[in-house]
Motif scaffolding. Structure first.
Motif, PDB file in Angstrom:
ATOM      1  N   TYR A 142       0.826  -1.208   0.000  1.00 24.08           N
ATOM      2  CA  TYR A 142       0.000   0.000   0.000  1.00 24.08           C
ATOM      3  C   TYR A 142       0.863   1.262   0.000  1.00 24.08           C
ATOM      4  N   GLN A 159       9.359   2.595   9.388  1.00 21.83           N
ATOM      5  CA  GLN A 159       7.909   2.816   9.483  1.00 21.83           C
ATOM      6  C   GLN A 159       7.446   3.030  10.929  1.00 21.83           C
ATOM      7  N   SER A 160       6.520   2.198  11.413  1.00 23.84           N
ATOM      8  CA  SER A 160       5.909   2.467  12.722  1.00 23.84           C
ATOM      9  C   SER A 160       6.853   2.272  13.907  1.00 23.84           C
ATOM     10  N   GLU A 189       4.536   7.555   0.275  1.00 21.80           N
ATOM     11  CA  GLU A 189       3.476   7.483   1.273  1.00 21.80           C
ATOM     12  C   GLU A 189       2.577   8.715   1.215  1.00 21.80           C
ATOM     13  N   TYR A 237       5.269  13.344   9.669  1.00 21.83           N
ATOM     14  CA  TYR A 237       4.954  11.938   9.982  1.00 21.83           C
ATOM     15  C   TYR A 237       5.472  10.987   8.889  1.00 21.83           C
TER      16      TYR A 237
HETATM   17  N1  GLN Z   1       3.723   4.794   7.638  1.00 19.70           N
HETATM   18  C1  GLN Z   1       2.820   3.708   7.814  1.00 19.70           C
HETATM   19  C2  GLN Z   1       1.407   4.210   7.782  1.00 19.70           C
HETATM   20  O1  GLN Z   1       1.146   5.272   8.262  1.00 19.70           O
HETATM   21  C3  GLN Z   1       3.146   3.046   9.115  1.00 19.70           C
HETATM   22  C4  GLN Z   1       2.301   1.830   9.368  1.00 19.70           C
HETATM   23  C5  GLN Z   1       3.015   0.748  10.138  1.00 19.70           C
HETATM   24  O2  GLN Z   1       4.232   0.596  10.082  1.00 19.70           O
HETATM   25  N2  GLN Z   1       2.225  -0.077  10.783  1.00 19.70           N
HETATM   26  O3  GLN Z   1       0.518   3.574   7.262  1.00 19.70           O
END
Ligand code: GLN
Length: 304
Positions: free
Chosen positions: A27, A63-64, A158, A189
């Motif tokens: 995604y 990422q998260s 993103e 973010y």
């Molecule tokens: N950057 C991703 C998002 O906002 C982070 C999601 C993740 O790592 N779970 O969808």
């Protein structure tokens, strides 16, 4: 004494043979190019001994996992006031779910689901002079590594596909829980999520959370009570609607990211990071979870 290297080697041998490796996140289009066969682990004990196996020094999109470092910086800047704008309860829902946010009047369940992390990003945008630069320098200092950087292609990828994050930010704004413009907060973010670090760099950056707030270079970043709270949140909320499963199987506070990384730690003991880009249905690294389950079983070192 536990032979950590032998344990990592045996986990590696087992893991690379597993046929079903999950699915690489697509995604965020830029993440879809990553080779699913990558697998690495890096461990650092509280005494500073390090052990690695596989692709432990290849940078990937954290990422998260970045949400923990962003929360740490926000707590350093504004202390307990963070909790007036974000709750500390597991959501039991996927990381990008929005329904609860509407029902609960714009107060995200916790700082590790996307809406909560966007509020934390807003706090950083309000309180840092040059948010992206300052946050990058914070992560570099934590890890003791000035080569760490954002992958701007991932951040851009993103941004152009982040419809749900825009929805979350707009919903937060409508409830007056976002002080800065939506675009400014999301730009920050998306960059924090697009930080590229290897397993060993992540382990270094998270070391202070296992070491009572002190990084490997002995700088005190947070107090022990603050660190205990962050670790509690990782245990209860670090894996979204799979937090129970992670506690059940692995038994450590930890945090995943859709780049396929997982960092986990045992306070006063060690930090370990795994990277396997294939995800399970809940968006957590499939083989990373398996490897960590094996690690805490083999070493008998979990919080339980
Ligand atoms: N950057 C991703 C998002 O906002 C982070 C999601 C993740 O790592 N779970 O969808």
């Amino acid at each position: 004494m536990t032979d950590f290297q032998a344990i990592l080697n045996s986990i590696y041998t087992k893991i690379i043979k597993v046929k079903d490796k999950g699915t690489v996140a697509s995604y965020i289009p830029e993440l879809a190019h990553v080779d699913i066969n990558n697998f690495g682990m890096h461990l650092q004990t509280i005494h500073g001994d390090t052990f690695s196996v596989g692709a432990s020094s290849t940078p990937f999109s954290i990422q998260s996992m970045s949400k923990v470092l962003a929360l740490s910086k926000a707590i350093e800047l504004v202390g307990e006031t963070v909790w007036q704008r974000v709750d500390v309860e597991p959501s039991g829902h996927p990381f990008n779910q929005l329904a609860l946010l509407e029902v609960e009047s714009g107060i995200p369940r916790n700082p590790f689901i996307n809406s909560g992390a966007i509020v934390i990003a807003d706090i950083l945008v309000s309180n840092l002079k040059n948010p992206k630069e300052d946050f990058l320098n914070y992560v570099r200092a934590l890890a003791g590594d000035a080569t760490i950087n954002y992958n701007t292609d991932v951040a851009y990828s993103e941004k152009i596909t982040g419809f749900k994050n825009y929805a979350a930010a707009n919903l937060l704004k409508s409830f007056n829980n976002l002080k800065n413009p939506v675009d400014d907060v999301l730009d920050f973010y998306f960059h924090q999520c697009a930080l590229a670090l290897s397993c060993s760099q992540i382990t270094n950056a998270f070391f202070f959370l296992a070491n009572r707030g002190r990084c490997a270079k002995d700088h005190q970043y947070l107090t022990l009570p603050q660190v205990k709270r962050i670790n509690a949140l990782m245990l209860t909320c670090g894996f979204y609607d799979e937090a129970g499963e992670f506690a059940f199987e692995v038994g450590l506070p930890g945090k995943s990211g859709v780049g396929g990384g997982i960092v986990a730690l045992l306070p006063n003991n060690y930090v370990i990071t795994t990277w396997a880009p294939g995800l399970n249905k809940k968006g957590n690294s499939k083989l990373g979870m398996l490897a960590l389950e094996q690690f805490t079983t083999d070493t008998n070192k979990s919080v339980f």
